[in-house]
Design an enzyme around this catalytic site. Structure first.
Site, PDB file in Angstrom:
ATOM      1  N   LYS A 249      -2.236   2.764  -1.859  1.00 16.50           N
ATOM      2  CA  LYS A 249      -0.654   3.442  -1.829  1.00 16.50           C
ATOM      3  C   LYS A 249      -0.530   4.573  -3.060  1.00 16.50           C
ATOM      4  CE  LYS A 249       1.153  -0.270  -4.668  1.00 16.50           C
ATOM      5  NZ  LYS A 249       1.700  -1.675  -4.545  1.00 16.50           N
TER       6      LYS A 249
ATOM      7  N   ARG B  30      11.688 -10.145  -4.243  1.00 16.46           N
ATOM      8  CA  ARG B  30      11.538  -8.443  -3.970  1.00 16.46           C
ATOM      9  C   ARG B  30      11.694  -8.481  -2.286  1.00 16.46           C
ATOM     10  NH1 ARG B  30       7.195  -4.422  -6.243  1.00 16.46           N
ATOM     11  NH2 ARG B  30       5.748  -5.642  -4.839  1.00 16.46           N
TER      12      ARG B  30
ATOM     13  N   TYR C 195      11.002  22.807 -28.350  1.00 18.19           N
ATOM     14  CA  TYR C 195      12.355  22.482 -27.896  1.00 18.19           C
ATOM     15  C   TYR C 195      13.055  21.746 -28.869  1.00 18.19           C
ATOM     16  CZ  TYR C 195      11.856  25.300 -23.519  1.00 18.19           C
ATOM     17  OH  TYR C 195      11.668  26.052 -22.555  1.00 18.19           O
TER      18      TYR C 195
HETATM   19  C1  LIG Z   1       0.636  -2.391  -5.176  1.00 20.66           C
HETATM   20  C2  LIG Z   1       0.458  -3.995  -4.850  1.00 20.66           C
HETATM   21  C3  LIG Z   1      -0.598  -4.562  -5.222  1.00 20.66           C
HETATM   22  C4  LIG Z   1      -1.452  -4.220  -6.301  1.00 20.66           C
HETATM   23  O1  LIG Z   1      -1.145  -4.238  -7.562  1.00 20.66           O
HETATM   24  P1  LIG Z   1      -2.123  -4.090  -8.790  1.00 20.66           P
HETATM   25  O2  LIG Z   1      -1.180  -4.522 -10.018  1.00 20.66           O
HETATM   26  O3  LIG Z   1      -2.182  -2.445  -9.051  1.00 20.66           O
HETATM   27  O4  LIG Z   1      -3.205  -4.734  -8.516  1.00 20.66           O
HETATM   28  C5  LIG Z   1      -0.939  -5.902  -4.658  1.00 20.66           C
HETATM   29  N1  LIG Z   1       0.011  -6.381  -3.544  1.00 20.66           N
HETATM   30  C6  LIG Z   1       1.136  -5.832  -3.499  1.00 20.66           C
HETATM   31  C7  LIG Z   1       2.009  -6.665  -2.348  1.00 20.66           C
HETATM   32  C8  LIG Z   1       1.568  -4.494  -3.779  1.00 20.66           C
HETATM   33  O5  LIG Z   1       2.466  -4.006  -3.560  1.00 20.66           O
END
Ligand SMILES: *Cc1c(COP(=O)(O)O)cnc(C)c1O
Length: 355
Positions: free
Chosen positions: A35, A130, A252
């Protein structure tokens, strides 16, 4: 012509990290999480490097279609499933696997009267709070999914909130074991941290993300000690040198004032490239392979480095912001964030180029 800031993407490191991950979970299939544009590394780049994975997990139908367009025919899992009923036909066309985490998604899928089957991952909320069906509703949701024969095959899924820290997974895993007991379905539980630390969570599908990109999910354990190699090196150049007298101010807000006569480098990299503006004075950075520190405030296109102890550095000298020789975790810590955020934040205006 572009500015001299680039991301080097090391496909061998991606492949190496996939085999390290596989060695930790030798009996599981690997759903590589790609992703957010492959955590900022470039979706196609990552997909080709990880072609040996058993599946890819993404957050949107768009990403899934990009993978199909590359020729990927193995499973693709939509981690949040569909966001509304209009996505169902594309999911069928492209044979996507769906997470189902709420009853609205079940209703949309029932109403769609599917003629072909769609693989589904029913998500159980074991304490992350979540996504997913809470313990009280899980069996009802599963029964509803079972009553729609085209939602098949079924996989049971949950996600850990604290696989990376001292709290650990015991409470969530107990909840999972209680609710998944005796169900005749494969399971998917483990993110990178759980893969590396809790073999008991591996089950049928593991879901590694950050470990594939070569960063450690743990605050107290380096990627190198886990035998992971950084897949992204953000590199740039010195574009100007300034000589400051004691008491002169920099950038800055006059945020840094020279406490000695200093030689300062200006680097073509700023927050519009994805470098964190919250990185404080003292954030580690490499110039000509020598570790030094950032100074003052990061601006949109540039930042400052201390070259006082690197006399051979000049305009054109190589700068590594993170990656080979400098773990992205160290930069993230100095900016009060995590490696994930920095990798994903690589801006579109930062093209890929080898070191
Ligand atoms: C992003 C995600 C992962 C991967 O998590 P990492 O900590 O990067 O290994 C696995 N499962 C779900 C449901 C996620 O959203």
């Amino acid at each position: 012509m572009s500015r001299p800031i680039f991301a080097h993407i090391d496909t061998e490191a991606l492949q190496h990290n996939l085999s390290v991950t596989r060695r930790h979970a030798p009996h599981s299939r690997v759903m590589a999480v790609v992703k957010a544009n492959g955590y900022g590394h470039g979706l196609a780049r990552v997909a080709y490097a990880l072609w040996d994975a058993d599946g890819f997990a993404v957050a949107s139908v768009d990403e899934a279609i990009q993978l199909r367009d590359l020729g990927w025919i193995k499973p693709i899992l939509l981690l949040e499933g569909i966001f509304d009923a209009s996505e169902i036909s594309l999911c069928v066309t492209h044979q996507l696997s769906l997470v189902i985490h709420n009853s609205e998604q079940i209703n949309w899928l029932r109403a769609a009267k599917l003629k072909q089957s769609i693989p589904v991952f029913i998500k159980f909320n074991s304490g992350m709070n979540r996504l997913g069906f809470p313990p009280a509703n899980f069996r009802i949701a599963l029964a509803q999914i079972q009553s729609i024969p085209t939602l098949s095959p079924i996989t049971l899924m949950s996600h850990f909130a604290t696989a990376d820290d001292q709290y650990g997974i015991a409470t969530q895993l107990a909840e999972i074991q209680q609710h998944f007991a005796l169900l005749p379905y494969p399971m998917s539980l483990a993110n990178s941290a759980a893969i590396l630390r809790y073999p008991d969570t591996h089950r049928d599908w593991v879901r590694p993300g950050i470990s594939l990109y070569g960063a450690s999910p743990f605050a107290d354990t380096s990627a190198a000690s886990l035998n992971l190699r950084p897949a992204m090196t953000l590199h740039s150049q010195i574009i100007a040198i300034q000589t400051l007298k004691t008491g002169d101010a920099l950038g800055y807000g006059r945020l840094w004032v020279a406490d000695r006569d200093s030689r300062i480098g200006v680097v073509a990299c700023g927050y519009a490239d994805g470098y964190p503006r919250h990185a404080v004075t003292g954030t580690p950075i490499l110039v000509n392979g020598v570790r030094t520190r950032t100074l003052g405030r990061v601006s949109m296109d540039m930042l400052f480095v201390d070259l006082t102890e690197i006399p051979d550095a000049k305009v054109g000298s190589q700068v590594i912001l993170w990656g080979q020789g400098l773990p992205v975790e160290d930069v993230a810590a100095a900016a009060g964030t995590i490696s994930y955020e920095l990798l994903c934040a690589r801006a579109q205006r930062v093209p890929e180029r080898t070191l």
